[in-house]
Design a protein around this motif. Structure first.
Motif, mmCIF file in Angstrom:
data_model
loop_
_atom_site.group_PDB
_atom_site.id
_atom_site.type_symbol
_atom_site.label_atom_id
_atom_site.label_comp_id
_atom_site.label_asym_id
_atom_site.label_seq_id
_atom_site.Cartn_x
_atom_site.Cartn_y
_atom_site.Cartn_z
ATOM 1 N N MET A 79 61.456 13.285 87.683
ATOM 2 C CA MET A 79 61.893 13.662 89.025
ATOM 3 C C MET A 79 61.328 12.673 90.061
ATOM 4 N N LYS A 82 59.298 12.304 95.790
ATOM 5 C CA LYS A 82 59.471 13.180 96.955
ATOM 6 C C LYS A 82 59.766 14.609 96.518
ATOM 7 N N GLU A 83 60.761 14.754 95.651
ATOM 8 C CA GLU A 83 61.104 16.089 95.158
ATOM 9 C C GLU A 83 59.959 16.667 94.321
ATOM 10 N N ILE A 86 57.343 18.172 96.655
ATOM 11 C CA ILE A 86 57.778 19.484 97.191
ATOM 12 C C ILE A 86 57.678 20.552 96.103
ATOM 13 N N LEU A 87 58.049 20.153 94.875
ATOM 14 C CA LEU A 87 57.996 21.089 93.744
ATOM 15 C C LEU A 87 56.552 21.511 93.470
ATOM 16 N N MET A 306 65.224 24.623 93.721
ATOM 17 C CA MET A 306 64.990 23.209 93.444
ATOM 18 C C MET A 306 65.237 22.884 91.966
ATOM 19 N N ASN A 309 68.857 22.739 91.018
ATOM 20 C CA ASN A 309 69.535 21.522 91.462
ATOM 21 C C ASN A 309 69.476 20.415 90.411
ATOM 22 N N PHE A 310 68.495 20.522 89.515
ATOM 23 C CA PHE A 310 68.358 19.505 88.469
ATOM 24 C C PHE A 310 69.023 19.935 87.162
#
Length: 391
Positions: A79, A82-83, A86-87, A306, A309-310
């Protein structure tokens, strides 16, 4: 303790040891001439292939699940930073809130996190899993009892046959002795008659009658023993055939019981039922406090969105594995355990695939040897090819 961590318990008795005890069940030359017995023999072998194929399909399904979880881990590890940041923040908040909730409860846990997560994952099927395990345990106990009974019966017939064979040897020796005695006595009578001019007709008649009666008794006894030996051999073979079938059933029932126990980390259905009751109690407590924790709900929803989204295979599982999203060491440990479990599954799949191929080749060889092509057997073999991917 985590969802993906497992301890594979050592079985008290290896299934391979039981299979090694199975006496080879073969057709006699007389039975090979009976088309009905040949067909029945081949169909019995087909039943064993079907059982192995079903177990193979279940293992393949679980192998695919393990692969999907590993792909999820790979997606998380790759990942963007940035993501990922947040995760980690969302997961860290979840861990903090969970710790606060646990501190608030101030109660000792009757069920571990790993057990809770396992129950949560299989919540929809756990009640049927308990019933199935109970039924398999009962069936296993009955089959084991039958196996012990048939083994005892087989040994009794073997011992009885040995006793009869020993008696036959004794009677054969006794007949030789009787014949020798008769010859000697006849010689004595002849000497008395010719040397001393005695009237030995009565003695000769008595000797003939006694010898004939004794010889007839020995002959009848030996004939009866021969019939009993044949009966003992037939009953021994029958007991061996039944014992083989019962041992195969015991192997399958034991496989089913051991698989369920390994999956849920229990020793029997009583522990699994107790675990389910503790899960229900823990679930009620968690639901009670989760309803009052708006922050936990918010961050859990954020984390789940989140992950979705992946396009992960099972994003919900990471709500209970938030520490792995924060601590890379935890993620590495989860990944290691998944790989280890998948390797064990691969070994079992390869083993069962070899068994299917070997049994399939044996059935086809039998049909060629017997010079017949049984339609229902051919249909079974084709369906097994499709089920297991055997070509």
């Amino acid at each position: 303790m985590k969802l993906f961590k497992r301890k594979w318990k050592k079985k008290q008795k290896s299934i391979d040891e039981i299979l090694e005890q199975v006496t080879e069940d073969v057709l006699t030359p007389e039975e090979m001439e009976d088309e009905h017995k040949v067909h029945h023999y081949v169909l019995d072998h087909c039943e064993q292939i079907i059982e192995t194929a079903k177990e193979l399909e279940a293992q393949k399904a679980e192998y695919r699940v393990m692969t999907s979880y590993l792909k999820d881990i790979q997606l998380i590890e790759e990942m963007p930073e940035k993501e990922a940041g947040i995760l980690r923040d969302a997961a860290s908040n979840i861990l903090t809130l969970n710790q606060s909730r646990d501190d608030y409860l101030q109660t000792s846990k009757k069920i571990t996190d790993s057990q809770y997560n396992q129950m949560q994952q299989d919540e929809k099927i756990i009640t049927s899993a308990i019933r199935t395990l109970q039924e398999n345990e009962r069936y296993q106990a009955l089959v084991k009892k039958d196996m012990q009974y048939l083994d005892g019966e087989k040994n009794e017939w073997i011992y009885y046959r040995r006793e009869l064979l020993s008696e036959q040897k004794l009677l054969r020796r006794l007949s030789y002795v009787l014949f020798g005695v008769l010859i000697i006595l006849m010689a004595v009578i002849l000497v008395l008659q010719m040397g001393f001019e005695m009237d030995t007709r009565l003695l000769f008649m008595i000797l003939l009658f006694t010898g004939g009666a004794a010889g007839t008794a020995i002959y009848i006894r030996m004939q009866n023993n021969t019939a009993e030996i044949k009966k003992a051999e037939n009953n021994t073979n029958r007991a061996i055939t039944l014992l083989n079938k019962v041992k195969i059933k015991y192997v399958h029932s034991t496989n089913a019981v051991d698989y369920a126990c390994e999956k849920y980390h229990v020793h029997n259905s009583y522990e699994l039922n107790y675990l389910w009751e503790q899960y229900m109690e823990a679930n009620r407590e968690r639901e009670k406090y989760e309803r009052t924790s708006e922050d936990l709900e918010y961050f859990s929803g954020k984390l789940l969105r989140m992950l979705r989204n992946f396009n992960l295979y099972d994003p919900k599982v990471w709500l209970n594995q938030a520490d792995a999203l924060v601590d890379k060491r935890e993620m590495v440990e989860i990944k290691h355990n998944l790989i280890e479990r998948r390797q064990k599954l691969r070994s079992r799949i390869e083993y069962n695939m070899d068994v299917v191929l070997e049994q399939k080749e044996e059935i086809e060889g039998l049909m060629k040897e017997f010079g017949s092509d049984i339609p229902e057997v051919r249909q079974i073999l084709e369906s097994i090819d499709k089920l297991c991917g055997v070509s």
